[in-house]
Design an enzyme around this catalytic site. Structure first.
Site, PDB file in Angstrom:
ATOM      1  N   GLY A 209      68.988 116.051  30.362  1.00  0.00           N
ATOM      2  CA  GLY A 209      67.763 115.929  29.572  1.00  0.00           C
ATOM      3  C   GLY A 209      66.604 115.512  30.457  1.00  0.00           C
ATOM      4  O   GLY A 209      66.688 115.583  31.681  1.00  0.00           O
ATOM      5  N   ASN A 210      65.524 115.068  29.842  1.00  0.00           N
ATOM      6  CA  ASN A 210      64.395 114.543  30.619  1.00  0.00           C
ATOM      7  C   ASN A 210      63.677 113.481  29.792  1.00  0.00           C
ATOM      8  O   ASN A 210      64.051 113.219  28.652  1.00  0.00           O
ATOM      9  CB  ASN A 210      63.449 115.670  31.056  1.00  0.00           C
ATOM     10  CG  ASN A 210      62.895 116.421  29.876  1.00  0.00           C
ATOM     11  OD1 ASN A 210      62.142 115.876  29.075  1.00  0.00           O
ATOM     12  ND2 ASN A 210      63.275 117.680  29.729  1.00  0.00           N
ATOM     13  N   TYR A 211      62.636 112.887  30.367  1.00  0.00           N
ATOM     14  CA  TYR A 211      62.003 111.716  29.741  1.00  0.00           C
ATOM     15  C   TYR A 211      60.947 112.052  28.678  1.00  0.00           C
ATOM     16  O   TYR A 211      60.270 111.159  28.198  1.00  0.00           O
ATOM     17  CB  TYR A 211      61.345 110.857  30.822  1.00  0.00           C
ATOM     18  CG  TYR A 211      62.317 110.208  31.778  1.00  0.00           C
ATOM     19  CD1 TYR A 211      63.240 109.278  31.312  1.00  0.00           C
ATOM     20  CD2 TYR A 211      62.305 110.524  33.127  1.00  0.00           C
ATOM     21  CE1 TYR A 211      64.133 108.680  32.185  1.00  0.00           C
ATOM     22  CE2 TYR A 211      63.189 109.920  34.006  1.00  0.00           C
ATOM     23  CZ  TYR A 211      64.105 108.997  33.525  1.00  0.00           C
ATOM     24  OH  TYR A 211      64.982 108.404  34.377  1.00  0.00           O
TER      25      TYR A 211
END
Ligand code: C5P
Length: 407
Positions: A209-211
């Protein structure tokens, strides 16, 4: 008369700024609005219902039942009648109750029953305004799509100086007029917005995923809706709640799910704002069982995902626009323009990881908009809600240009 035919519920709460609501009410009525005043019990300690009913030409609603004849004030009817609920002044207490669904007076039940947009003008002392509890509650209201009229900075009733005094009635009046005017800007238009991260599954318990928090995309959706558009958000996993009848949310997890929904929805729209931080790679194979710890490292082969923005850029008709985002760490302007060309976008919004207060998770952003002629427009660091206004203003002008071309 810039507000003729408009139905406004004006809610007053127990703040010293309640006297200013009389001027606000006069202004609204002068502009042709029909105003129903609703006062909380403590608002009546600060200004009398007689003043407000004389100025509005209607009895003030305050209790659930009339003490005289037992007739019932229907908060549901008021909520449905209103084109706008305007709560000015709004105390920290009322803001807290609105955020958490506490309905212990007629104004709060009206708020919860309202189908229309809601504007809130906070009024309190500087320390109360900046208290994390109040700020968190305002964030909640914002996530519900409520519009917050930022308080002014100046002298407070306590004698202290700072941010917290209710905005001046003339300024609130102009906000109300602007609100109804801007509803016409994208009326009968439909936009697709992608927001948030994507989660690419590795095994039943892990993902890549990412932020991305989704805050920017949701703020854009809110602003598009404020301009009268219908909006569909195809949203990756985020923690944002939103209640706006003009906004439909399609929750997705992976880049491929996001792609499928975008492909289906895009032909019905006037354009797409691609704000999601879509994974560029996804695991080649998904493991149906959990990877176990072992003596050796784990190699996960990744394959590229479909570039949704680029696909829509190819598919778009003459009447549609596609807006992209570029989050860059180096050679920002150059990289952003090359993305705009490659993906056939109408304009691209650049944010740099090198700017403090810009990017993932935070409530602010600093953007540069680059157009098809490679002209950059630089903007200051602003709240994401304000940044959304700048982006949507450009969407409105691009849509206007398309319409001009057709005629
Ligand atoms: O090429 P890059 O991923 O940096 O481009 C960012 C822009 O492209 C953003 O607007 C993002 O939403 C969009 N994008 C997309 N699908 C992808 C990757 C990025 O729509 N798979």
């Amino acid at each position: 008369m810039r507000l003729s035919g408009k139905h406004i519920v004006l809610g007053l709460t127990g703040s010293i700024a309640a006297y200013k609501a009389a001027y606000l009410l006069r202004g609204l009525v002068k502009e042709g609005a029909e105003v129903q005043v609703v006062m909380t019990p403590s608002a009546k300690e600060f200004i009398t219902p007689v003043t407000m009913s004389a100025l509005s030409g209607k009895p003030v609603a305050s209790e659930f039942f009339s003490a005289n004849d037992g007739s019932w004030y229907s908060h549901v009817d008021m909520g449905q009648w209103a084109d706008l609920v305007l709560i000015a002044p709004a105390t920290a207490s009322t803001i807290g109750k609105m955020a958490h669904g506490i309905c212990d007076n007629l104004l709060l039940t009206t708020y919860m029953s309202a189908k229309c947009p809601v504007m809130v003008a906070p009024a309190m002392d500087l320390d109360m305004f900046s208290h994390p509890a109040n700020q968190a509650n305002l964030d909640i209201l914002h996530s519900y799509g409520n519009l917050i009229i930022e308080p002014g900075d100046g002298e407070l009733a306590s004698g202290l100086h700072g941010k917290g005094r209710m905005q001046e009635p003339e300024i609130i009046l102009e906000e109300v007029v602007r609100f109804f005017d801007q509803k016409k800007k994208l009326l009968n238009k439909h936009f697709l917005v992608t927001a948030g991260p994507t989660h690419e599954k590795i095994d039943p318990v892990r993902f890549i995923g990412n932020y991305s928090s989704g805050k920017m995309g949701y703020a854009i959706a809110n602003e598009l809706a404020a301009c009268g558009a219908k909006v569909t958000i195809v949203s990756g996993p985020v923690h944002i709640k939103i209640t706006n009848p003009e906004i439909t949310i399609i929750p997705v997890e992976s880049a491929s799910e996001m792609y499928e929904h975008c492909l289906r929805i895009f032909p019905e729209t006037d354009g797409a704002v691609m704000c999601a931080a879509v994974a560029d790679f996804t695991p080649e194979k998904y493991s149906a069982t959990k990877f176990k710890r072992g003596k050796y490292g784990l190699l996960i082969q990744l394959k590229p995902t479909t570039d949704i923005a680029a696909e829509l850029g190819q598919l778009k008709s003459e009447n549609q626009i596609v807006v992209g985002f570029a989050l860059e760490t180096n050679d920002e302007l150059q990289n952003a323009y090359s993305k705009l060309s490659k993906k056939n976008l109408d304009f691209i919004v650049l944010n740099s990881m090198n700017d403090d207060g810009a990017g993932f998770g935070v409530n602010t952003n600093k953007i540069t908009i680059i157009d098809r002629d490679n002209n950059p427009t630089f903007f200051e660091l602003k709240s994401k809600a304000e940044v959304a206004k700048d982006i949507v203003a450009r969407v409105v002008s691009e849509i206007g240009k398309k319409q001009e071309k057709r005629h």
